[in-house]
Motif scaffolding. Sequence first.
Motif, PDB file in Angstrom:
ATOM      1  N   GLY A  14       0.784  -1.225   0.000  1.00  0.00           N
ATOM      2  CA  GLY A  14       0.000   0.000   0.000  1.00  0.00           C
ATOM      3  C   GLY A  14       0.813   1.271   0.000  1.00  0.00           C
ATOM      4  N   SER A  15       2.073   1.172   0.394  1.00  0.00           N
ATOM      5  CA  SER A  15       2.840   2.418   0.507  1.00  0.00           C
ATOM      6  C   SER A  15       4.095   2.461  -0.360  1.00  0.00           C
TER       7      SER A  15
ATOM      8  N   ALA B 194       4.916   2.195  -3.649  1.00  0.00           N
ATOM      9  CA  ALA B 194       4.949   3.055  -4.838  1.00  0.00           C
ATOM     10  C   ALA B 194       4.785   4.527  -4.490  1.00  0.00           C
ATOM     11  N   THR B 195       4.031   4.802  -3.443  1.00  0.00           N
ATOM     12  CA  THR B 195       3.859   6.199  -3.011  1.00  0.00           C
ATOM     13  C   THR B 195       5.210   6.810  -2.651  1.00  0.00           C
ATOM     14  N   TYR B 196       6.097   5.993  -2.106  1.00  0.00           N
ATOM     15  CA  TYR B 196       7.429   6.478  -1.733  1.00  0.00           C
ATOM     16  C   TYR B 196       8.458   6.259  -2.840  1.00  0.00           C
TER      17      TYR B 196
ATOM     18  N   VAL C 239       1.797   5.677   5.927  1.00  0.00           N
ATOM     19  CA  VAL C 239       0.731   6.156   5.037  1.00  0.00           C
ATOM     20  C   VAL C 239       0.143   7.464   5.554  1.00  0.00           C
TER      21      VAL C 239
ATOM     22  N   VAL D 190       2.595  10.472   4.848  1.00  0.00           N
ATOM     23  CA  VAL D 190       2.699  10.943   3.460  1.00  0.00           C
ATOM     24  C   VAL D 190       1.359  11.497   2.974  1.00  0.00           C
TER      25      VAL D 190
ATOM     26  N   ALA E 107      -6.121  -0.621  -0.618  1.00  0.00           N
ATOM     27  CA  ALA E 107      -5.141  -1.189  -1.537  1.00  0.00           C
ATOM     28  C   ALA E 107      -5.809  -2.195  -2.459  1.00  0.00           C
TER      29      ALA E 107
ATOM     30  N   LYS F 147      -4.615   2.794  -2.839  1.00  0.00           N
ATOM     31  CA  LYS F 147      -3.212   2.827  -2.443  1.00  0.00           C
ATOM     32  C   LYS F 147      -2.461   1.812  -3.307  1.00  0.00           C
ATOM     33  N   PRO F 148      -1.236   2.069  -3.674  1.00  0.00           N
ATOM     34  CA  PRO F 148      -0.476   3.291  -3.421  1.00  0.00           C
ATOM     35  C   PRO F 148      -0.966   4.440  -4.304  1.00  0.00           C
ATOM     36  N   PHE F 149      -0.792   5.663  -3.811  1.00  0.00           N
ATOM     37  CA  PHE F 149      -1.245   6.827  -4.567  1.00  0.00           C
ATOM     38  C   PHE F 149      -0.065   7.735  -4.906  1.00  0.00           C
ATOM     39  N   ASP F 150      -0.330   8.652  -5.849  1.00  0.00           N
ATOM     40  CA  ASP F 150       0.694   9.625  -6.222  1.00  0.00           C
ATOM     41  C   ASP F 150       0.554  10.827  -5.277  1.00  0.00           C
ATOM     42  N   PRO F 151       1.571  11.142  -4.484  1.00  0.00           N
ATOM     43  CA  PRO F 151       1.450  12.239  -3.518  1.00  0.00           C
ATOM     44  C   PRO F 151       1.126  13.581  -4.180  1.00  0.00           C
TER      45      PRO F 151
END
Lengths: 228, 122
Positions: free
Chosen positions: A56-57, A59-61, B12, B15, B83, B104-108
């Motif tokens: 869940g995290s 790709a965001t990072y 999570v 961010v 997710a 999720k994951p998302f583009d910040p």
Amino acid sequence: VSGDLAAGLAVLREKFVRNALEKLDLLDQNLSRLAAEPGNTETLDRAMRLFHSLAGSGATYGFPEVSHSAGAAESLCDEIAAARRGVTEAEIASMRSGVEVIRRAFGEDEQSEADSAAQRILIAEDDAGEASFLTLVLETAGYAVRTCDDLTYAAVDCADFEPHLLLLDEAGAARLAPLMADHLGRGGKVIAIGSFAGAEGQAPTGVADGVKPSPRTVLETVARVLAQ
Amino acid sequence: MRVLIIDDEEDVRSVTALSLSAVGGMDVIEASNGPDGLRLAQTERPDAILLDVMMPGEDGITTLGRLRESELTRSIPVVLLTAKAMSFELRRLQELGARGVLTKPFDPMALAGELRAILGKP
């Protein structure tokens, strides 16, 4: 705005990687436990949640391969749980491959090589504070350290990690040390973790090669026992 | 706009908060579990709630139900963060009373815009 985000992300990303590496260590432990107990649903659930977190995290990072590999492993765990069956060896191997892909994404392959060259120490201790303190001291001194907070699984972790030295909670030492002797690395030693107020150097007869006498002499004791 | 984030994962939450504040200019408050999130929602009355689906203990679906039951929070739009993005699951989540679903994951860089689009607050 994007500058603020970039600066903030850089800080958070470092923390994310540190947390993720701890999760990978936990996954190693849980997968070893699953190999020993393929039908253990609690361990499967723990592994699934760890993969879920990374998926869940990642790709965001900025680690898309982490999300991809962890997501695939999470789905596999999900499928096994839904079918209410045990995990097969092939499935554990597949999950281990996923863990390695993730580790490489963090550049951990170099660290793993360094760890394999270092002397390995397994800390089997259910007191989290004690385990954290010992890990900090020993890793700072260059040892490769793994912790196990559930003594029931200490033998499994010992077989997987093949430590040169086992730091074992004194409460479980008499029962577990003989069972784990076969899994220690060549010439492996055991130190019983007792009370800091305990008698210095008095190892339980026939069980351990030494005791950890006080915070200030942990490294001395470890080095002495490894050199025996 | 004030947004409450409810997610058990600190990585999570951090961010998400950074993204919504730095990119979207939003005020953010955070909770790490459903019960704390419900209490914060009742006392702080945010403009929107971003709610993780898979949490240990009281999960996002249960928390959504409690938010819908409470007179203090039932009108606050809830956007679920998940997710699992299977289309049938997305439909099911919206049927439970969520205003929308973000994956999720998302583009910040894109998260704040996507949230505003779901809420209809450009």
